[in-house]
Design an enzyme around this catalytic site. Structure first.
Site, mmCIF file in Angstrom:
data_model
loop_
_atom_site.group_PDB
_atom_site.id
_atom_site.type_symbol
_atom_site.label_atom_id
_atom_site.label_comp_id
_atom_site.label_asym_id
_atom_site.label_seq_id
_atom_site.Cartn_x
_atom_site.Cartn_y
_atom_site.Cartn_z
ATOM 1 N N LYS A 19 1.942 -3.451 6.675
ATOM 2 C CA LYS A 19 2.423 -3.597 5.310
ATOM 3 C C LYS A 19 3.983 -3.419 5.324
ATOM 4 C CE LYS A 19 -1.551 -4.179 3.358
ATOM 5 N NZ LYS A 19 -1.865 -5.332 2.892
ATOM 6 N N TYR A 30 -2.258 -0.407 10.657
ATOM 7 C CA TYR A 30 -2.655 -1.226 9.221
ATOM 8 C C TYR A 30 -1.239 -0.980 8.415
ATOM 9 C CZ TYR A 30 -3.762 -1.423 4.568
ATOM 10 O OH TYR A 30 -3.818 -1.649 3.237
ATOM 11 N N SER A 81 0.789 -1.069 0.180
ATOM 12 C CA SER A 81 0.003 -0.187 0.048
ATOM 13 C C SER A 81 0.746 1.368 0.044
ATOM 14 C CB SER A 81 -0.802 -0.001 1.252
ATOM 15 O OG SER A 81 -1.305 1.212 1.422
#
Ligand code: WQD
Length: 350
Positions: free
Chosen positions: A153, A149, A124
């Site tokens: 990644k 989150y 992302s």
């Protein structure tokens, strides 16, 4: 190739599974249904015109994951499975680290053990953090992502980089360790739906993201859109983002997978974006055009963690993968509306 698509019953995973099948690959899906409904698969199969094997599995279970690979005979993995709501990750960091990191470690361990070295990871743009200059380029240093989150990644990219480096440096000829070829695909803002209108984005609960919230306003499920801030240093005061059609994103995964044999670096990151910024007000106007009437919105306070603008420099994916996003903002809105108007409450419950 025989490709395991983890999270393949989800929004981007389902669209990518279709693109893989249309490109001639064999697809097997692994999904726990933690963030998608069981009624997605039959619609996928109807579009694909063939059955698609799906294993209902929690990939944080390393033993079950190993058994899947022992029987799977996979040539490659595209790894989507993971929790992905930024706001929720701030409230539930342990759940996010446990689920996203453990599931990835189970998959990579099983790949190493069973000699599968081709890996495409759903990363992302959030890995660039809040202070990176725009447009984002893959050779930027990692900055602290602003939420758990995004941190998962960053950590997973690190896990994959270290795993590939260890294999390259290995002196012992561990016969099962594969020659890793890993593509890290850094998405910008995925939106849109398959043109059939039979599959699309179906967030559970109140949508965090702009496009699904807007489409639920348009279909009458939400009263109005609240635009989080119109005092940003942008042309119209609202935030700019690089919205990319999910069909372009799916094509980017197929291009990255097909390129792995030619990828010289064991691990390589690619931005999947259009390279253009679109403001919230511009997206609202485009969606209103698709729907045929104005959509109600109010300006509200800024949302914590939002930055004024970001978009991709997609040059590396364009030149190395021969991939280019082609869909316009208008097409993103038209395709989203076709899905949402035909499925006002999303996919039916099982
Ligand atoms: C876009 C713009 C909001 C909702 C997120 C994740 C990112 C990636 C893509 C996974 C912002 C505004 C939104 C609303 C609004 N996901 N907005 N009213 O935050 O750019 O990126 O999704 O990888 O990791 O962070 O997308 O759609 O939430 O917001 O005004 O009801 O729309 O303020 O400016 P974002 P978004």
């Amino acid at each position: 190739m025989r490709v395991l698509v983890t999270g393949g019953n989800g929004y981007i995973g389902s669209h990518t599974s279709l693109a893989l099948i249309e490109a001639g690959h064999d697809v097997v899906i692994a999904d726990s249904f933690i963030n998608s409904k069981r009624t997605v698969l039959p619609r996928l199969e109807a579009i694909a015109g063939r059955s698609i094997p799906l294993h209902d599995i929690d990939l944080t279970d390393a033993a079950a994951t190993d058994r899947l690979f022992a029987d799977g005979n996979f040539d490659a993995v595209i790894h989507f499975a993971g929790l992905k709501a930024v706001g929720e990750s701030v409230q539930k960091p342990i759940e996010y680290y446990r689920n996203n990191i453990d599931s990835t470690l189970s998959v990579v361990e099983a790949m190493k053990k069973h000699g599968v070295g081709k890996f495409v990871f759903s990363s992302s743009a959030t890995v660039y953090g809040e202070k990176a200059p725009v447009p984002y380029r893959e050779d930027f240093e990692y900055l602290q992502s602003s939420n758990p989150y995004g941190q998962t990644k960053v950590m997973i990219e690190r896990i994959l980089t270290d795993t590939a480096a260890a294999a390259s440096a290995a002196t012992t000829d561990d016969e099962t360790t594969p020659e890793w070829r890993i593509a890290l695909l850094r998405y910008f803002n995925p939106v849109g739906s398959h043109p059939s209108g039979t599959i699309g984005e179906d967030p559970q609960g109140i949508p965090n993201n702009l496009m699904p919230y807007l489409s639920q306003v348009a279909v009458g499920r939400r009263d109005h859109l609240t635009i989080f801030g119109n005092d940003y240093p942008t042309p119209d005061g609202t935030c700019q983002r690089d919205y990319i059609h999910v069909m372009d994103l799916a094509a980017g995964h197929v291009a990255a997978l097909n390129h792995l044999d030619k990828q010289t670096d064991p691990v390589r990151a690619y931005n999947l974006g259009t390279g253009n910024g679109t403001s919230v007000l511009e997206l609202v106007a485009a969606f209103s055009q698709a729907v045929g009437h104005d959509l109600p919105y109010q300006f509200g306070a800024r949302r914590a963690g939002d930055i004024a603008a970001n978009w991709a420099d997609p040059t590396r994916a364009n030149t190395e993968l021969g991939w280019q996003a082609t869909h316009t903002i208008e097409q993103m809105c038209e395709d989203t509306w076709r899905w949402q108007s035909a499925n006002p409450t999303g996919f039916p419950d099982a």
